[in-house]
Design a protein around this motif. Structure first.
Motif, PDB file in Angstrom:
ATOM      1  N   ASP A   3       0.802  -1.223   0.000  1.00  0.00           N
ATOM      2  CA  ASP A   3       0.000   0.000   0.000  1.00  0.00           C
ATOM      3  C   ASP A   3       0.834   1.272   0.000  1.00  0.00           C
ATOM      4  N   TYR A   4       2.177   1.141  -0.007  1.00  0.00           N
ATOM      5  CA  TYR A   4       3.024   2.329   0.023  1.00  0.00           C
ATOM      6  C   TYR A   4       2.857   3.130  -1.263  1.00  0.00           C
ATOM      7  N   ILE A   5       2.724   4.430  -1.124  1.00  0.00           N
ATOM      8  CA  ILE A   5       2.598   5.321  -2.283  1.00  0.00           C
ATOM      9  C   ILE A   5       3.877   6.152  -2.387  1.00  0.00           C
ATOM     10  N   SER A   6       4.566   6.014  -3.489  1.00  0.00           N
ATOM     11  CA  SER A   6       5.797   6.768  -3.720  1.00  0.00           C
ATOM     12  C   SER A   6       5.463   8.194  -4.149  1.00  0.00           C
ATOM     13  N   PRO A   7       6.318   9.167  -3.783  1.00  0.00           N
ATOM     14  CA  PRO A   7       6.100  10.523  -4.273  1.00  0.00           C
ATOM     15  C   PRO A   7       6.479  10.680  -5.744  1.00  0.00           C
ATOM     16  N   VAL A   8       7.132   9.679  -6.329  1.00  0.00           N
ATOM     17  CA  VAL A   8       7.582   9.757  -7.713  1.00  0.00           C
ATOM     18  C   VAL A   8       6.399   9.466  -8.630  1.00  0.00           C
ATOM     19  N   PRO A   9       6.093  10.389  -9.562  1.00  0.00           N
ATOM     20  CA  PRO A   9       4.937  10.164 -10.440  1.00  0.00           C
ATOM     21  C   PRO A   9       5.192   9.068 -11.471  1.00  0.00           C
ATOM     22  N   ILE A  10       4.114   8.525 -12.006  1.00  0.00           N
ATOM     23  CA  ILE A  10       4.189   7.532 -13.082  1.00  0.00           C
ATOM     24  C   ILE A  10       4.885   8.202 -14.278  1.00  0.00           C
ATOM     25  N   PRO A  11       5.831   7.503 -14.938  1.00  0.00           N
ATOM     26  CA  PRO A  11       6.522   8.105 -16.080  1.00  0.00           C
ATOM     27  C   PRO A  11       5.562   8.526 -17.181  1.00  0.00           C
ATOM     28  N   ALA A  12       5.662   9.776 -17.590  1.00  0.00           N
ATOM     29  CA  ALA A  12       4.851  10.322 -18.682  1.00  0.00           C
ATOM     30  C   ALA A  12       5.543  11.579 -19.189  1.00  0.00           C
ATOM     31  N   LEU A  13       5.318  11.899 -20.444  1.00  0.00           N
ATOM     32  CA  LEU A  13       5.926  13.116 -20.996  1.00  0.00           C
ATOM     33  C   LEU A  13       5.412  14.364 -20.292  1.00  0.00           C
ATOM     34  N   ASP A  14       4.185  14.302 -19.777  1.00  0.00           N
ATOM     35  CA  ASP A  14       3.603  15.456 -19.103  1.00  0.00           C
ATOM     36  C   ASP A  14       3.510  15.247 -17.583  1.00  0.00           C
ATOM     37  N   ALA A  15       4.336  14.353 -17.040  1.00  0.00           N
ATOM     38  CA  ALA A  15       4.316  14.100 -15.594  1.00  0.00           C
ATOM     39  C   ALA A  15       4.598  15.386 -14.830  1.00  0.00           C
ATOM     40  N   VAL A  16       3.905  15.554 -13.734  1.00  0.00           N
ATOM     41  CA  VAL A  16       4.057  16.738 -12.898  1.00  0.00           C
ATOM     42  C   VAL A  16       4.806  16.347 -11.629  1.00  0.00           C
TER      43      VAL A  16
END
Length: 164
Positions: A3-16
């Motif tokens: 259930d751990y949520i990383s602060p790193v966003p999912i890879p995407a060209l428009d990732a914030v």
């Protein structure tokens, strides 16, 4: 998965990029960087690499942070005479690479190499800081399951979905 949520966003060209995390927590990992000039180092890490000052003891220590779990302690001391082969990597998003290159180059010309596309599906910018710390800003790229990159990662044993 857990259930751990990383602060790193999912890879995407428009990732914030996530906001800088300003609360205190027990740090599971951090980097300690000795510096002969805490103020100069603090300025470079903040203006060049995008860290904020969480806590300072003037002339002794500066606790810096970007995202959650990206903590650095600048401490008064003797910096390395030359950059080490050892690198410290911090996650970023693709849109941050150009601004990091620009800001760091403006502050210390010649301190940046890259961006470089890596075989592990990210783009990296390497910065040598004023205290000779080799910092690598790593931005994950989106992965096309039909690409040669995906085939390479599958062959290396990574669980990349098969193309549709």
């Amino acid at each position: 998965m857990n259930d751990y949520i990383s602060p790193v966003p999912i890879p995407a060209l428009d990732a914030v990029a996530p906001e800088v995390y300003r609360n205190y927590y027990g740090m599971p990992q951090f980097v300690t960087v000795p510096t002969a000039d805490i103020d100069e180092s603090r300025d470079f890490w903040m203006r060049g690499l995008g860290f904020i000052d969480i806590f300072s003891i003037p002339g002794v220590l500066v606790h810096l942070r970007r995202w959650a779990f990206q903590d650095v302690l600048l401490v008064a001391g003797e910096p390395a005479a030359e950059p080490s082969a050892l690198r410290v990597n911090f996650s970023c998003v693709l849109s941050q690479n150009d601004e990091i290159v620009s800001r760091c180059t403006e502050l210390v010309p010649g301190c940046v190499s890259g961006p470089e596309e890596m075989p592990w599906n990210c783009t990296e910018v390497t910065v040598v800081t004023p205290e000779n710390t080799r910092v690598v800003m790593t931005a994950a790229r989106p992965l096309d399951p039909n690409s040669e990159q995906a085939d390479y990662l599958r062959a290396a044993g990574f669980p990349v979905p098969d193309p549709a």
